[in-house]
Scaffold this motif. Structure first.
Motif, PDB file in Angstrom:
ATOM      1  N   ASP A 177       0.824  -1.201   0.000  1.00  0.00           N
ATOM      2  CA  ASP A 177       0.000   0.000   0.000  1.00  0.00           C
ATOM      3  C   ASP A 177       0.863   1.257   0.000  1.00  0.00           C
ATOM      4  O   ASP A 177       0.519   2.262  -0.647  1.00  0.00           O
ATOM      5  CB  ASP A 177      -0.933   0.013   1.212  1.00  0.00           C
ATOM      6  CG  ASP A 177      -2.050  -1.010   1.109  1.00  0.00           C
ATOM      7  OD1 ASP A 177      -2.334  -1.476  -0.023  1.00  0.00           O
ATOM      8  OD2 ASP A 177      -2.629  -1.357   2.150  1.00  0.00           O
ATOM      9  N   MET A 178       1.991   1.215   0.725  1.00  0.00           N
ATOM     10  CA  MET A 178       2.892   2.368   0.733  1.00  0.00           C
ATOM     11  C   MET A 178       3.454   2.622  -0.663  1.00  0.00           C
ATOM     12  O   MET A 178       3.552   3.765  -1.117  1.00  0.00           O
ATOM     13  CB  MET A 178       4.019   2.152   1.749  1.00  0.00           C
ATOM     14  CG  MET A 178       3.554   2.192   3.193  1.00  0.00           C
ATOM     15  SD  MET A 178       4.923   2.240   4.390  1.00  0.00           S
ATOM     16  CE  MET A 178       5.528   0.551   4.275  1.00  0.00           C
ATOM     17  N   VAL A 179       3.815   1.548  -1.366  1.00  0.00           N
ATOM     18  CA  VAL A 179       4.341   1.698  -2.727  1.00  0.00           C
ATOM     19  C   VAL A 179       3.253   2.233  -3.662  1.00  0.00           C
ATOM     20  O   VAL A 179       3.507   3.121  -4.481  1.00  0.00           O
ATOM     21  CB  VAL A 179       4.919   0.369  -3.237  1.00  0.00           C
ATOM     22  CG1 VAL A 179       5.330   0.486  -4.711  1.00  0.00           C
ATOM     23  CG2 VAL A 179       6.115  -0.057  -2.392  1.00  0.00           C
ATOM     24  N   ARG A 180       2.058   1.709  -3.543  1.00  0.00           N
ATOM     25  CA  ARG A 180       0.958   2.207  -4.388  1.00  0.00           C
ATOM     26  C   ARG A 180       0.738   3.706  -4.185  1.00  0.00           C
ATOM     27  O   ARG A 180       0.500   4.446  -5.140  1.00  0.00           O
ATOM     28  CB  ARG A 180      -0.323   1.437  -4.085  1.00  0.00           C
ATOM     29  CG  ARG A 180      -0.326  -0.014  -4.550  1.00  0.00           C
ATOM     30  CD  ARG A 180      -1.695  -0.646  -4.383  1.00  0.00           C
ATOM     31  NE  ARG A 180      -1.639  -2.077  -4.678  1.00  0.00           N
ATOM     32  CZ  ARG A 180      -1.561  -3.031  -3.765  1.00  0.00           C
ATOM     33  NH1 ARG A 180      -1.519  -2.694  -2.465  1.00  0.00           N
ATOM     34  NH2 ARG A 180      -1.517  -4.302  -4.098  1.00  0.00           N
ATOM     35  N   SER A 181       0.810   4.137  -2.933  1.00  0.00           N
ATOM     36  CA  SER A 181       0.655   5.555  -2.634  1.00  0.00           C
ATOM     37  C   SER A 181       1.735   6.378  -3.318  1.00  0.00           C
ATOM     38  O   SER A 181       1.459   7.434  -3.898  1.00  0.00           O
ATOM     39  CB  SER A 181       0.711   5.778  -1.120  1.00  0.00           C
ATOM     40  OG  SER A 181       0.816   7.142  -0.794  1.00  0.00           O
ATOM     41  N   ALA A 182       2.974   5.890  -3.277  1.00  0.00           N
ATOM     42  CA  ALA A 182       4.095   6.638  -3.849  1.00  0.00           C
ATOM     43  C   ALA A 182       4.035   6.694  -5.370  1.00  0.00           C
ATOM     44  O   ALA A 182       4.187   7.767  -5.976  1.00  0.00           O
ATOM     45  CB  ALA A 182       5.409   6.016  -3.392  1.00  0.00           C
ATOM     46  N   VAL A 183       3.815   5.559  -6.014  1.00  0.00           N
ATOM     47  CA  VAL A 183       3.887   5.514  -7.485  1.00  0.00           C
ATOM     48  C   VAL A 183       2.626   6.056  -8.142  1.00  0.00           C
ATOM     49  O   VAL A 183       2.568   6.180  -9.375  1.00  0.00           O
ATOM     50  CB  VAL A 183       4.188   4.091  -7.995  1.00  0.00           C
ATOM     51  CG1 VAL A 183       5.542   3.607  -7.469  1.00  0.00           C
ATOM     52  CG2 VAL A 183       3.072   3.118  -7.612  1.00  0.00           C
ATOM     53  N   SER A 184       1.613   6.395  -7.349  1.00  0.00           N
ATOM     54  CA  SER A 184       0.429   7.048  -7.922  1.00  0.00           C
ATOM     55  C   SER A 184       0.709   8.510  -8.247  1.00  0.00           C
ATOM     56  O   SER A 184      -0.076   9.162  -8.934  1.00  0.00           O
ATOM     57  CB  SER A 184      -0.744   6.959  -6.945  1.00  0.00           C
ATOM     58  OG  SER A 184      -0.502   7.747  -5.783  1.00  0.00           O
ATOM     59  N   LYS A 185       1.856   9.002  -7.768  1.00  0.00           N
ATOM     60  CA  LYS A 185       2.239  10.396  -7.991  1.00  0.00           C
ATOM     61  C   LYS A 185       3.284  10.500  -9.102  1.00  0.00           C
ATOM     62  O   LYS A 185       3.872   9.499  -9.513  1.00  0.00           O
ATOM     63  CB  LYS A 185       2.788  10.985  -6.685  1.00  0.00           C
ATOM     64  CG  LYS A 185       1.737  11.073  -5.587  1.00  0.00           C
ATOM     65  CD  LYS A 185       2.296  11.623  -4.298  1.00  0.00           C
ATOM     66  CE  LYS A 185       3.009  10.590  -3.471  1.00  0.00           C
ATOM     67  NZ  LYS A 185       3.386  11.093  -2.127  1.00  0.00           N
ATOM     68  N   LYS A 186       3.518  11.704  -9.570  1.00  0.00           N
ATOM     69  CA  LYS A 186       4.503  11.925 -10.628  1.00  0.00           C
ATOM     70  C   LYS A 186       5.918  11.738 -10.082  1.00  0.00           C
ATOM     71  O   LYS A 186       6.186  12.033  -8.911  1.00  0.00           O
ATOM     72  CB  LYS A 186       4.355  13.339 -11.193  1.00  0.00           C
ATOM     73  CG  LYS A 186       3.054  13.593 -11.938  1.00  0.00           C
ATOM     74  CD  LYS A 186       3.032  15.020 -12.472  1.00  0.00           C
ATOM     75  CE  LYS A 186       1.720  15.294 -13.223  1.00  0.00           C
ATOM     76  NZ  LYS A 186       1.667  16.689 -13.754  1.00  0.00           N
ATOM     77  N   PRO A 187       6.842  11.265 -10.937  1.00  0.00           N
ATOM     78  CA  PRO A 187       8.234  11.148 -10.497  1.00  0.00           C
ATOM     79  C   PRO A 187       8.803  12.508 -10.100  1.00  0.00           C
ATOM     80  O   PRO A 187       8.431  13.540 -10.650  1.00  0.00           O
ATOM     81  CB  PRO A 187       8.949  10.582 -11.727  1.00  0.00           C
ATOM     82  CG  PRO A 187       7.880   9.945 -12.541  1.00  0.00           C
ATOM     83  CD  PRO A 187       6.643  10.754 -12.314  1.00  0.00           C
ATOM     84  N   GLU A 188       9.699  12.488  -9.132  1.00  0.00           N
ATOM     85  CA  GLU A 188      10.381  13.720  -8.730  1.00  0.00           C
ATOM     86  C   GLU A 188      11.416  14.141  -9.768  1.00  0.00           C
ATOM     87  O   GLU A 188      11.686  15.332  -9.944  1.00  0.00           O
ATOM     88  CB  GLU A 188      11.081  13.518  -7.383  1.00  0.00           C
ATOM     89  CG  GLU A 188      10.139  13.325  -6.223  1.00  0.00           C
ATOM     90  CD  GLU A 188      10.872  13.307  -4.898  1.00  0.00           C
ATOM     91  OE1 GLU A 188      10.345  13.880  -3.930  1.00  0.00           O
ATOM     92  OE2 GLU A 188      11.963  12.710  -4.820  1.00  0.00           O
ATOM     93  N   PHE A 189      12.007  13.155 -10.435  1.00  0.00           N
ATOM     94  CA  PHE A 189      12.998  13.405 -11.481  1.00  0.00           C
ATOM     95  C   PHE A 189      13.167  12.119 -12.272  1.00  0.00           C
ATOM     96  O   PHE A 189      12.709  11.049 -11.851  1.00  0.00           O
ATOM     97  CB  PHE A 189      14.344  13.859 -10.891  1.00  0.00           C
ATOM     98  CG  PHE A 189      14.848  13.008  -9.759  1.00  0.00           C
ATOM     99  CD1 PHE A 189      15.524  11.812 -10.012  1.00  0.00           C
ATOM    100  CD2 PHE A 189      14.654  13.393  -8.437  1.00  0.00           C
ATOM    101  CE1 PHE A 189      15.992  11.020  -8.969  1.00  0.00           C
ATOM    102  CE2 PHE A 189      15.121  12.601  -7.382  1.00  0.00           C
ATOM    103  CZ  PHE A 189      15.789  11.420  -7.654  1.00  0.00           C
ATOM    104  N   ALA A 190      13.794  12.216 -13.417  1.00  0.00           N
ATOM    105  CA  ALA A 190      14.041  11.030 -14.235  1.00  0.00           C
ATOM    106  C   ALA A 190      15.019  10.106 -13.513  1.00  0.00           C
ATOM    107  O   ALA A 190      15.953  10.574 -12.853  1.00  0.00           O
ATOM    108  CB  ALA A 190      14.598  11.429 -15.596  1.00  0.00           C
TER     109      ALA A 190
END
Length: 392
Positions: A177-190
């Motif tokens: 669930d923590m990973v899903r929360s993080a990757v639902s957002k835009k990358p901080e950088f390439a």
């Protein structure tokens, strides 16, 4: 900003503290004097180290446990109190939350799997976890997870203040669930362009370890590191918010139930938000054994060990300075030489392992900080580091 008020010293030595919802009486005893064991090489205890932990408890620290080893001589000492209620001396063999020192164990297991050909550091994390990592993060490699150059933002957690986090201290967090929360957002950088030190890369790495081994992350660390090294006082607490076995209490400055600011006993606090990035419990003796073995190449062998001593050629996203974190470790120049290691912080507890590259001087400490996750380094921890290695 780290909070300091005139109430802190009084709370420690005169007026008492808050533990859970109730207020405890003041400790009747004076600050515990540091106790030290002399060097096994026959040298006298290191005066600078003894001075670094003298005078505890104080406004910043209630206890400190230190072990220094290596060819340059050994020393170990403790200072402060087991708890502020009784004021009895700190237990030098106590277990404590080591926080992000967990990342070194995670990195070591990942590198062992790479050595065995079961994990490819240059392969994408998505190729191992296609059901969890979306296409927007398909360029993130396992190595980038481990050296914090992945660009995945932090997961969202409830609360924005220490008081709100304390209210949620028993909440159980699932790593997926923590990973899903993080990757639902835009990358901080390439991927590979910058470095941003965050827990999320190691949360993903823990899940990758589980996927390739078809086993739990915790059992893999136990089988590959804890068991072979005989680290009997090191364990993963899982959903248990308590520290099992002997331990010194941890305290945190925060707003109390009556609206004043003071110290609350935060020894009992769940760590599932850290998992493979920061939930391990250990002792200074166990971490010293682990540090010696790691730097001697007994845990990660051959060329893959160099991954832990190779900094990516990128800049830090916040400071713009050259990257300071490698796979599992970080590097700082102290006393004119490179010192590699890892610090960690959980509420009430700061910890660190460190060593020169050749293992000539190792350091392990546990510091019971009253603002363990505040900005800047705890003053006692900083004094210990300088006493062991010299100034930056």
């Amino acid at each position: 900003m780290r909070t300091r008020t005139s109430l802190l010293t009084a709370a420690l030595l005169v007026a008492g503290i808050a533990a859970g919802p109730s207020v405890l009486p003041a400790a009747a005893s004076a600050p515990a004097a540091p106790t030290a064991a002399g060097s096994t090489t026959g040298q006298s205890p290191n005066a600078a180290l003894e001075a670094a932990i003298a005078g505890l408890p104080n406004a910043d620290t209630t206890a400190a446990l230190v072990r220094v080893g290596g060819k340059e001589g050994t020393w170990h000492g403790s200072s402060g109190v087991h708890d502020l209620r009784t004021g009895r001396p700190a237990d030098p063999a106590a277990r404590f939350r080591a926080g992000s020192v967990t990342k070194v164990f995670t990195a070591a297991v990942a590198l062992q799997l790479a050595e065995e050909g079961r994990l490819d550091l240059d392969r994408s994390a998505r190729s191992y976890l296609p059901d969890l990592i979306p296409a927007s993060y398909q360029g993130v490699t396992v190595r980038q997870l481990l050296d914090h150059t992945h660009g995945i933002p932090a997961a969202d957690f409830p609360g924005t203040t220490v008081e709100e986090w304390y209210a949620n201290r028993f909440r159980v967090h699932d790593p997926r669930d923590m990973v899903r929360s993080a990757v639902s957002k835009k990358p901080e950088f390439a991927p590979g362009e910058r470095q941003h030190y965050l827990n999320i890369g190691y949360t993903v790495a823990g899940l990758v370890i589980e996927r390739v081994t078809h086993d739990s992350y915790e059992r893999q660390v136990a089988r590959r590191v804890l068991g072979p090294l005989g680290l009997r006082d090191t364990y993963f607490p899982g959903t248990n918010p308590r520290i099992t076995g002997p331990h010194n209490h941890g305290y945190q400055t925060m707003r109390l139930d009556d609206g004043t600011r003071g110290l609350r006993d935060v020894t009992v606090w769940g760590t599932t938000d850290g998992w493979a990035a920061g939930d391990i419990v250990s002792t200074t003796a166990d971490l010293e054994t682990f540090t010696r073995a790691l730097f001697r190449g007994r845990i990660v062998r051959g060329p893959l060990l160099e991954e832990m001593f190779t900094l990516p050629e990128v800049t830090d996203i916040r400071t713009g300075e050259p990257a300071a974190h490698s796979v599992g470790l970080s590097m700082k120049v102290l006393g004119g030489r490179e010192v590699w290691g890892k610090t960690g912080g959980r509420w009430g507890y700061n910890a660190a392992i460190a060593s020169t590259r050749n293992g000539s001087r190792t350091l392990v400490y546990s510091v019971n900080s009253t603002d363990a996750k505040g900005q800047g380094m705890n003053r006692t921890a900083e004094k210990i580091m300088v006493a062991a290695y010299g100034r930056p």
